[in-house]
Motif scaffolding. Structure first.
Motif, PDB file in Angstrom:
ATOM      1  N   VAL A 278      -7.583  -1.212  -3.869  1.00  0.00           N
ATOM      2  CA  VAL A 278      -7.161  -2.415  -3.082  1.00  0.00           C
ATOM      3  C   VAL A 278      -6.127  -3.051  -3.627  1.00  0.00           C
ATOM      4  N   VAL A 279      -5.160  -3.068  -2.781  1.00  0.00           N
ATOM      5  CA  VAL A 279      -3.764  -3.687  -3.101  1.00  0.00           C
ATOM      6  C   VAL A 279      -3.447  -5.072  -2.891  1.00  0.00           C
TER       7      VAL A 279
ATOM      8  N   VAL B 161       1.730  -4.869 -11.146  1.00  0.00           N
ATOM      9  CA  VAL B 161       2.706  -4.481 -10.736  1.00  0.00           C
ATOM     10  C   VAL B 161       3.710  -5.575 -10.367  1.00  0.00           C
ATOM     11  N   ARG B 162       4.906  -5.538 -11.232  1.00  0.00           N
ATOM     12  CA  ARG B 162       5.781  -6.736 -11.492  1.00  0.00           C
ATOM     13  C   ARG B 162       6.620  -6.811  -9.713  1.00  0.00           C
ATOM     14  N   GLU B 163       7.244  -7.906  -9.223  1.00  0.00           N
ATOM     15  CA  GLU B 163       7.893  -7.868  -8.356  1.00  0.00           C
ATOM     16  C   GLU B 163       9.367  -7.123  -8.861  1.00  0.00           C
ATOM     17  N   SER B 164       9.817  -6.409  -8.186  1.00  0.00           N
ATOM     18  CA  SER B 164      11.223  -5.638  -8.591  1.00  0.00           C
ATOM     19  C   SER B 164      12.005  -5.276  -7.656  1.00  0.00           C
TER      20      SER B 164
ATOM     21  N   ASN C  94       0.031  -6.773  -6.972  1.00  0.00           N
ATOM     22  CA  ASN C  94       1.284  -6.189  -6.826  1.00  0.00           C
ATOM     23  C   ASN C  94       2.344  -7.322  -6.364  1.00  0.00           C
ATOM     24  N   ARG C  95       3.617  -7.314  -6.956  1.00  0.00           N
ATOM     25  CA  ARG C  95       4.657  -8.375  -6.765  1.00  0.00           C
ATOM     26  C   ARG C  95       4.392  -9.531  -7.430  1.00  0.00           C
ATOM     27  N   LEU C  96       3.691  -9.487  -8.471  1.00  0.00           N
ATOM     28  CA  LEU C  96       3.499 -10.740  -9.380  1.00  0.00           C
ATOM     29  C   LEU C  96       4.638 -11.042  -9.920  1.00  0.00           C
TER      30      LEU C  96
ATOM     31  N   LYS D 217       0.761  -1.156  -0.063  1.00  0.00           N
ATOM     32  CA  LYS D 217       0.041  -0.185   0.039  1.00  0.00           C
ATOM     33  C   LYS D 217       0.768   1.237  -0.025  1.00  0.00           C
ATOM     34  N   THR D 218       1.786   1.374   0.826  1.00  0.00           N
ATOM     35  CA  THR D 218       2.615   2.644   0.808  1.00  0.00           C
ATOM     36  C   THR D 218       3.385   2.730  -0.320  1.00  0.00           C
TER      37      THR D 218
END
Ligand SMILES: Nc1ncnc2c1ncn2[C@@H]1O[C@H](COP(=O)(O)OP(=O)(O)O)[C@@H](O)[C@H]1O
Ligand SMILES: [Mg+2]
Length: 243
Positions: free
Chosen positions: A140-141, A201-204, A172-174, A16-17
């Protein structure tokens, strides 16, 4: 008239942040006057993700208690014009602030900013209510794991029940590897959470490296997650960008 977007999740640590900081930075970089507000009084770490830890002189409670106007309390980012930040109150429970004070703060913010991104605490407690009750929409993340998706579904349901008009899901972090191991696809996650997708959003590694460098992600990297968050910001302002 500006738009207040609450960044929420069911489970903690979903990003979220990171999302609030990155999307606010991108909207500002695209030329929109944007305010990032830390509504997570417990953790208070939006300043870190924005690289603004040294710039905190006032917080939400100064505005809520009318010691300062919003314009006086919010600080402009030193590296990103149009980006402003307001910190969460230190050592004060969110419940002490009150929903009315928060609603007034958001009303004032809508007058002076095009976008207001409110970073919320995890779960459905007081902090969530404070940020979400008077927001115009919510993101919602969720990550790809079951616990996180279940938390996202519950949060989306609660937002619907509260009457928050527009709830979108951000995954997120897929990363392909872990998604395959779990046996889920992005479509499964959307179906389970029951909200329209605003982005994946990719894992990065850049995300953590940018925090370590105390630099906003948009100034730190161009590809990877930074690119994905830019797409989210562009969709928020109405651009048609395929996911
Ligand atoms: N896309 C990403 N890729 C890699 N790490 C990430 C990504 N998004 C978030 N993180 C990391 O995950 C952790 C939790 O993120 P954070 O934004 O603080 O979550 P929350 O605010 O939901 O508790 C942080 O260490 C952050 O750097
Ligand atoms: Mg957080």
């Amino acid at each position: 008239m500006g738009r207040v977007i609450a960044i929420t999740s069911g489970k903690g640590g979903t990003g979220k942040t990171t999302t609030a900081a990155a999307v606010a930075s991108c909207l500002a970089a695209l030329g929109h006057r944007t305010l990032a507000v830390d509504c997570d009084a417990g953790l208070r770490n939006l300043d870190v993700s924005l690289g603004m830890s040294e710039f905190i002189v006032a917080d939400i409670s100064d505005v809520a208690d009318a010691r300062l106007s919003l314009g006086e309390a919010a600080r402009e980012h030193p590296g990103i014009p149009n980006l402003f930040f307001l910190s969460a109150p230190a050592g004060r429970a969110p419940s002490e602030l009150g929903a009315d004070a928060m609603a007034r703060l958001f009303d004032e913010a809508r007058e002076s900013y095009e976008y207001v991104l409110a970073d919320s605490p995890a779960g459905l407690g007081t902090g969530f209510n404070l940020a979400s009750a008077s927001a115009d929409s919510a993101i919602v993340v969720s990550m790809g794991d079951k616990a996180s998706v279940r938390g996202a579904a519950k949060t989306a349901d609660t937002l619907r029940a509260m009457g928050t008009p527009d709830t979108r899901l951000l995954i997120n972090r897929l990363d392909g590897g872990s998604a395959r191991r779990l046996g889920v696809t992005a479509d499964d996650i959307i179906d389970l959470a029951g909200a329209r997708l605003i982005g994946i959003v990719r894992e990065s590694r850049d995300v953590q490296d940018a925090v370590t460098a105390e630099t906003p992600l948009v100034l730190f990297a161009r590809g990877g997650a930074a690119r994905d968050f830019l797409d989210v910001a562009r969709r928020l302002r109405g651009e048609e960008i395929p996911i």
